[in-house]
Design a protein around this motif. Structure first.
Motif, PDB file in Angstrom:
ATOM      1  N   GLN A 139       1.678  -0.227   1.756  1.00 48.40           N
ATOM      2  CA  GLN A 139       0.449  -0.264   0.955  1.00 48.40           C
ATOM      3  C   GLN A 139      -0.047  -1.703   0.800  1.00 48.40           C
ATOM      4  O   GLN A 139      -1.239  -1.980   0.884  1.00 48.40           O
ATOM      5  N   THR A 140       0.875  -2.632   0.591  1.00 44.94           N
ATOM      6  CA  THR A 140       0.518  -4.036   0.426  1.00 44.94           C
ATOM      7  C   THR A 140      -0.067  -4.591   1.716  1.00 44.94           C
ATOM      8  O   THR A 140      -1.070  -5.314   1.695  1.00 44.94           O
ATOM      9  N   SER A 141       0.537  -4.240   2.864  1.00 47.65           N
ATOM     10  CA  SER A 141       0.023  -4.754   4.132  1.00 47.65           C
ATOM     11  C   SER A 141      -1.351  -4.147   4.445  1.00 47.65           C
ATOM     12  O   SER A 141      -2.212  -4.828   4.988  1.00 47.65           O
ATOM     13  N   GLU A 142      -1.550  -2.884   4.107  1.00 47.97           N
ATOM     14  CA  GLU A 142      -2.871  -2.269   4.316  1.00 47.97           C
ATOM     15  C   GLU A 142      -3.913  -2.916   3.412  1.00 47.97           C
ATOM     16  O   GLU A 142      -5.048  -3.161   3.833  1.00 47.97           O
ATOM     17  N   LEU A 143      -3.527  -3.202   2.179  1.00 44.35           N
ATOM     18  CA  LEU A 143      -4.427  -3.863   1.250  1.00 44.35           C
ATOM     19  C   LEU A 143      -4.763  -5.270   1.752  1.00 44.35           C
ATOM     20  O   LEU A 143      -5.919  -5.696   1.705  1.00 44.35           O
ATOM     21  N   ALA A 144      -3.781  -5.986   2.265  1.00 44.99           N
ATOM     22  CA  ALA A 144      -4.014  -7.331   2.792  1.00 44.99           C
ATOM     23  C   ALA A 144      -4.950  -7.267   3.998  1.00 44.99           C
ATOM     24  O   ALA A 144      -5.842  -8.118   4.142  1.00 44.99           O
ATOM     25  N   LYS A 145      -4.749  -6.255   4.864  1.00 45.04           N
ATOM     26  CA  LYS A 145      -5.630  -6.099   6.028  1.00 45.04           C
ATOM     27  C   LYS A 145      -7.061  -5.805   5.582  1.00 45.04           C
ATOM     28  O   LYS A 145      -8.028  -6.331   6.142  1.00 45.04           O
ATOM     29  N   ALA A 146      -7.202  -4.942   4.581  1.00 44.74           N
ATOM     30  CA  ALA A 146      -8.520  -4.574   4.082  1.00 44.74           C
ATOM     31  C   ALA A 146      -9.211  -5.800   3.466  1.00 44.74           C
ATOM     32  O   ALA A 146     -10.402  -6.046   3.713  1.00 44.74           O
ATOM     33  N   ILE A 147      -8.455  -6.576   2.709  1.00 49.07           N
ATOM     34  CA  ILE A 147      -9.026  -7.786   2.104  1.00 49.07           C
ATOM     35  C   ILE A 147      -9.434  -8.778   3.187  1.00 49.07           C
ATOM     36  O   ILE A 147     -10.506  -9.373   3.131  1.00 49.07           O
ATOM     37  N   THR A 168     -13.184 -10.050   3.960  1.00 49.99           N
ATOM     38  CA  THR A 168     -13.463 -11.485   3.979  1.00 49.99           C
ATOM     39  C   THR A 168     -14.149 -11.881   5.280  1.00 49.99           C
ATOM     40  O   THR A 168     -15.135 -12.634   5.274  1.00 49.99           O
ATOM     41  N   GLU A 169     -13.649 -11.372   6.416  1.00 50.56           N
ATOM     42  CA  GLU A 169     -14.256 -11.686   7.706  1.00 50.56           C
ATOM     43  C   GLU A 169     -15.683 -11.160   7.794  1.00 50.56           C
ATOM     44  O   GLU A 169     -16.586 -11.855   8.285  1.00 50.56           O
TER      45      GLU A 169
END
Length: 152
Positions: A6-14, A18-19
């Motif tokens: 969940q944390t890695s998916e959230l980081a990817k989404a963020i 941002t991009e």
């Protein structure tokens, strides 16, 4: 789902948001540059055409003044130099009147200081300097060193 996933998916989404935000900002800046370039180009073209128009009007005015000088000479039945002399005298007279009026307007407008605002600021300053600093009622104000007295 494990919390790491969940944390890695959230980081990817963020990171993706941002991009996308950075891309959007870059595109908006590029659009603004293109708009400004287009408007500046239009202004430069307008200035160039306006300058050409001014040159043509000035040339036309010169020829019109020649015409007037020759017309004056023809009406008077004299040499052309007399028409040029009369016309140049009239132009100098109009130029002198315009210069006199311009000098009066400049004297009336100088110095360009906001006199009323300065006077108002001086009045406010005088009012502030003449008034005593007030202490609110019920506040203890010292009168002499070491002695405290209550205000009524």
């Amino acid at each position: 789902m494990p919390p790491e996933h969940q944390t890695s998916e959230l980081a990817k989404a963020i990171q993706e948001v941002t991009e996308k935000g950075q891309l959007l900002v870059r595109e908006e800046i590029a659009l603004a540059k293109a708009e400004v370039t287009e408007k500046v180009t239009g202004l430069v073209k307008g200035i160039a055409v306006g300058a050409a128009a001014g040159i043509f009007v000035l040339a036309g005015l010169i020829y019109f003044l020649h015409f007037l000088a020759l017309l004056i000479a023809d009406v008077l039945g004299s040499n052309p130099w007399l028409g040029y002399l009369i016309l140049s005298g009239a132009l100098f007279l109009f130029g002198g009147i315009a210069g006199f009026l311009a000098a009066r307007f400049f004297k009336k407008g100088t110095p360009p200081t906001p006199q009323m605002a300065i006077e108002e600021a001086q009045l406010i300053k005088a009012t502030i300097q003449s008034s005593q600093p007030a202490t609110p009622q019920g506040v203890v104000a010292p009168t002499t060193p070491g002695k405290v007295e209550a205000k009524r």
